[in-house]
Design an enzyme around this catalytic site. Sequence first.
Site, PDB file in Angstrom:
ATOM      1  N   LYS A  31     -80.224  24.392  40.034  1.00 43.49           N
ATOM      2  CA  LYS A  31     -79.187  23.449  40.456  1.00 43.49           C
ATOM      3  C   LYS A  31     -79.868  22.246  41.117  1.00 43.49           C
ATOM      4  O   LYS A  31     -80.391  22.352  42.217  1.00 43.49           O
ATOM      5  CB  LYS A  31     -78.211  24.075  41.456  1.00 43.49           C
ATOM      6  N   GLU A  37     -88.862  25.112  51.433  1.00 40.61           N
ATOM      7  CA  GLU A  37     -89.588  23.902  51.848  1.00 40.61           C
ATOM      8  C   GLU A  37     -88.553  22.996  52.494  1.00 40.61           C
ATOM      9  O   GLU A  37     -87.651  22.485  51.820  1.00 40.61           O
ATOM     10  CB  GLU A  37     -90.243  23.229  50.649  1.00 40.61           C
ATOM     11  N   CYS A  82     -90.370  14.219  52.562  1.00 35.87           N
ATOM     12  CA  CYS A  82     -90.377  15.150  53.711  1.00 35.87           C
ATOM     13  C   CYS A  82     -91.628  14.994  54.549  1.00 35.87           C
ATOM     14  O   CYS A  82     -91.652  15.376  55.713  1.00 35.87           O
ATOM     15  CB  CYS A  82     -90.264  16.575  53.196  1.00 35.87           C
ATOM     16  N   GLU A 114     -84.955  14.675  62.365  1.00 39.75           N
ATOM     17  CA  GLU A 114     -85.406  14.041  61.119  1.00 39.75           C
ATOM     18  C   GLU A 114     -84.376  12.987  60.695  1.00 39.75           C
ATOM     19  O   GLU A 114     -83.182  13.285  60.591  1.00 39.75           O
ATOM     20  CB  GLU A 114     -85.548  15.099  60.023  1.00 39.75           C
TER      21      GLU A 114
HETATM   22  P1  NAD Z   1     -79.862  19.225  51.226  1.00 41.42           P
HETATM   23  O1  NAD Z   1     -80.272  20.419  52.014  1.00 41.42           O
HETATM   24  O2  NAD Z   1     -78.665  18.481  51.637  1.00 41.42           O
HETATM   25  O3  NAD Z   1     -79.602  19.633  49.697  1.00 41.42           O
HETATM   26  C1  NAD Z   1     -80.596  20.239  48.897  1.00 41.42           C
HETATM   27  C2  NAD Z   1     -79.933  21.063  47.822  1.00 41.42           C
HETATM   28  O4  NAD Z   1     -79.241  22.150  48.410  1.00 41.42           O
HETATM   29  C3  NAD Z   1     -78.908  20.306  46.985  1.00 41.42           C
HETATM   30  O5  NAD Z   1     -79.040  20.715  45.655  1.00 41.42           O
HETATM   31  C4  NAD Z   1     -77.586  20.774  47.573  1.00 41.42           C
HETATM   32  O6  NAD Z   1     -76.506  20.701  46.683  1.00 41.42           O
HETATM   33  C5  NAD Z   1     -77.912  22.215  47.902  1.00 41.42           C
HETATM   34  N1  NAD Z   1     -77.085  22.851  48.938  1.00 41.42           N
HETATM   35  C6  NAD Z   1     -76.536  22.262  50.023  1.00 41.42           C
HETATM   36  N2  NAD Z   1     -75.877  23.189  50.770  1.00 41.42           N
HETATM   37  C7  NAD Z   1     -76.033  24.380  50.140  1.00 41.42           C
HETATM   38  C8  NAD Z   1     -75.578  25.708  50.405  1.00 41.42           C
HETATM   39  N3  NAD Z   1     -74.869  26.006  51.472  1.00 41.42           N
HETATM   40  N4  NAD Z   1     -75.907  26.684  49.523  1.00 41.42           N
HETATM   41  C9  NAD Z   1     -76.650  26.411  48.431  1.00 41.42           C
HETATM   42  N5  NAD Z   1     -77.095  25.176  48.125  1.00 41.42           N
HETATM   43  C10 NAD Z   1     -76.807  24.169  48.970  1.00 41.42           C
HETATM   44  O7  NAD Z   1     -81.153  18.297  51.160  1.00 41.42           O
HETATM   45  P2  NAD Z   1     -81.263  16.830  50.540  1.00 41.42           P
HETATM   46  O8  NAD Z   1     -80.468  15.913  51.417  1.00 41.42           O
HETATM   47  O9  NAD Z   1     -80.997  16.905  49.085  1.00 41.42           O
HETATM   48  O10 NAD Z   1     -82.834  16.521  50.717  1.00 41.42           O
HETATM   49  C11 NAD Z   1     -83.397  15.950  51.855  1.00 41.42           C
HETATM   50  C12 NAD Z   1     -83.974  17.033  52.752  1.00 41.42           C
HETATM   51  O11 NAD Z   1     -84.914  17.823  52.035  1.00 41.42           O
HETATM   52  C13 NAD Z   1     -84.745  16.479  53.940  1.00 41.42           C
HETATM   53  O12 NAD Z   1     -84.465  17.260  55.069  1.00 41.42           O
HETATM   54  C14 NAD Z   1     -86.204  16.673  53.529  1.00 41.42           C
HETATM   55  O13 NAD Z   1     -87.127  16.739  54.594  1.00 41.42           O
HETATM   56  C15 NAD Z   1     -86.121  17.956  52.783  1.00 41.42           C
HETATM   57  N6  NAD Z   1     -87.254  18.099  51.867  1.00 41.42           N
HETATM   58  C16 NAD Z   1     -88.265  18.957  52.181  1.00 41.42           C
HETATM   59  C17 NAD Z   1     -89.365  19.072  51.344  1.00 41.42           C
HETATM   60  C18 NAD Z   1     -90.526  19.995  51.647  1.00 41.42           C
HETATM   61  O14 NAD Z   1     -91.361  20.166  50.768  1.00 41.42           O
HETATM   62  N7  NAD Z   1     -90.607  20.566  52.831  1.00 41.42           N
HETATM   63  C19 NAD Z   1     -89.420  18.312  50.182  1.00 41.42           C
HETATM   64  C20 NAD Z   1     -88.376  17.434  49.912  1.00 41.42           C
HETATM   65  C21 NAD Z   1     -87.287  17.333  50.747  1.00 41.42           C
HETATM   66  O1  6OD Z   2     -96.332  17.453  46.140  1.00 41.66           O
HETATM   67  C1  6OD Z   2     -95.666  18.491  46.211  1.00 41.66           C
HETATM   68  O2  6OD Z   2     -95.945  19.508  45.541  1.00 41.66           O
HETATM   69  C2  6OD Z   2     -94.519  18.553  47.125  1.00 41.66           C
HETATM   70  N1  6OD Z   2     -93.904  19.749  47.190  1.00 41.66           N
HETATM   71  C3  6OD Z   2     -94.128  17.453  47.796  1.00 41.66           C
HETATM   72  C4  6OD Z   2     -93.035  17.408  48.693  1.00 41.66           C
HETATM   73  C5  6OD Z   2     -92.574  16.219  49.123  1.00 41.66           C
HETATM   74  C6  6OD Z   2     -91.453  16.124  49.995  1.00 41.66           C
HETATM   75  O3  6OD Z   2     -90.591  15.261  49.950  1.00 41.66           O
END
Ligand code: NAD
Ligand code: 6OD
Length: 486
Positions: free
Chosen positions: A179, A255, A289, A390
């Site tokens: 998804k 992540e 992130c 964040e």
């Molecule tokens: P989000 O958590 O709002 O959504 C991510 C996904 O989860 C979407 O597909 C959403 O539809 C789904 N989702 C939301 N609520 C859910 C639930 N209750 N059950 C199942 N699925 C659910 O995140 P976002 O706004 O799309 O992305 C930004 C966030 O992601 C930031 O906090 C960023 O730091 C984090 N992020 C972390 C990493 C990492 O590698 N650590 C990488 C990229 C983004």
């Molecule tokens: O480079 C990657 O494999 C990775 N997971 C990056 C994450 C970026 C976060 O926004």
Amino acid sequence: MSNSPIYKNYIDGVFVDNGNYFDDISPIDGSLVARVSEADKSLVDQAVLAAKNAMNGKWGKMSVAERCDMLDRVAAEIERRFDDFVAAEIADTGKAHAQVKNIDIPRGGANFRFFANLAREQGEKSWQMDTPDGLGATNKILSKPIGVVAVISPWNLPLLLMTWKVAPALAAGNAVIVKPSEETPGTATLLAEVMDAVGMPKGVFNLVHGFGPGSAGEFMVTHPHVDAVTFTGESKTGTAIMKNAADGLKPVSFELGGKNAAIVFKDADFDKAVSGTIRSAFANCGQVCLCSERVYVEREIFDEFVSALKEKAEALKIGRPEDNADMGPLISVGHREKVLSYFKLAIEEGANVVTGGEVPHFGDDRDQGAFINPTIWTGLSDDARCMNEEIFGPVCHIMPFDHEDEVIHKANDTDYGLAAAIWTTDLEKAERVARQMEVGICWVNDWFLRDLRTPFGGVKLSGIGREGGIHSLEFYSEPLTICMKH
Ligand code: NAD
Ligand code: 6OD
């Protein structure tokens, strides 16, 4: 009715449109990119059943070599349709062209090639043991797929982050239900076309579109026949998913968010530290992130560093991807509201706005988009909310420091623990400081430099487990020990 494309679900090798749509909106100008067919509970059930059947069918019987050859074909097809993927990612995100062409889409293909090669290299371990009768025994360790894996991904690096999970899950022999974020359904839909084109057996890769709570995301996580959940997104979403996954005791790989520190020592190569921090604060409009939202600079060079960063931030070209912009819009007007609420809060918390803090005015259709100016603050205290939560936009706060121990304490004094960047020419000091960072990855004199073999993930609120190389394959596999008495 508009002429926009319809993005369908892909279930058991068939594209499915159930007639219930949500809109995919461009953050460049607010126009409609596509209408997206939202999967309901019954479609998610069908996807899970298809995946389960795939595990018991042709896919489950394929050799590792056959499976990995299939993944190489997926990579080749992504590369063949490179321009389509670039266009779809840009339509959904408005990202700068260079970022999509050099990072997002190449990593989509590279993730499949990398994990195919890694899976080919894995062998079966075995240990001989002595037994009282003197005949001994052999312990053989097999790696079996977990089964049906739910992959839930975010909008900031849509194809890169989704394939970072799909590729190792398939390389380890699982079937997936994917998804993508509701904000970025485009490249996931193209990936379903790629799977179809290369002849991936039906049910191995299933795509469902939708939202989180009360929608496809929740239906996947709570489904009794989903065996594991891999998720990238916000920390609070991770909590909600973990609660839902608890009932079936499903393994999770998370992540999550970050509030990352950059530390600039006075002996750093000044120009490299400034350019590196421009990248680490403002790349992808601050929506990575790993971005540095907290920058600590040794006091002797603080003023000079703040003015150099201000000058470079103000020189960033904001605009449409095709205009060679350095920075595109945020993902949505809704997300911009959240970022702007932090801009307002920062002022209430006593920030000095060095630059930015507002929405640019273009006088054309971009004013219906989600653009925002790169923003730099100074003057906040350690306990300000803007220093601890964040924000996920093009914004950083710069604070001076005097001593190494003080800056190590400040960098670690956060609920998150994803990444850090250290800028210094004293490599002994770099190693000493890096070893004390409470994060999953610490760069020295660079940022977002990736070797796919290394563990990637975070501590504290930034995640559970590690992905990358063998760490991914281990999450997506169950070991089976066969102890054979001689
Ligand atoms: P989000 O958590 O709002 O959504 C991510 C996904 O989860 C979407 O597909 C959403 O539809 C789904 N989702 C939301 N609520 C859910 C639930 N209750 N059950 C199942 N699925 C659910 O995140 P976002 O706004 O799309 O992305 C930004 C966030 O992601 C930031 O906090 C960023 O730091 C984090 N992020 C972390 C990493 C990492 O590698 N650590 C990488 C990229 C983004
Ligand atoms: O480079 C990657 O494999 C990775 N997971 C990056 C994450 C970026 C976060 O926004």
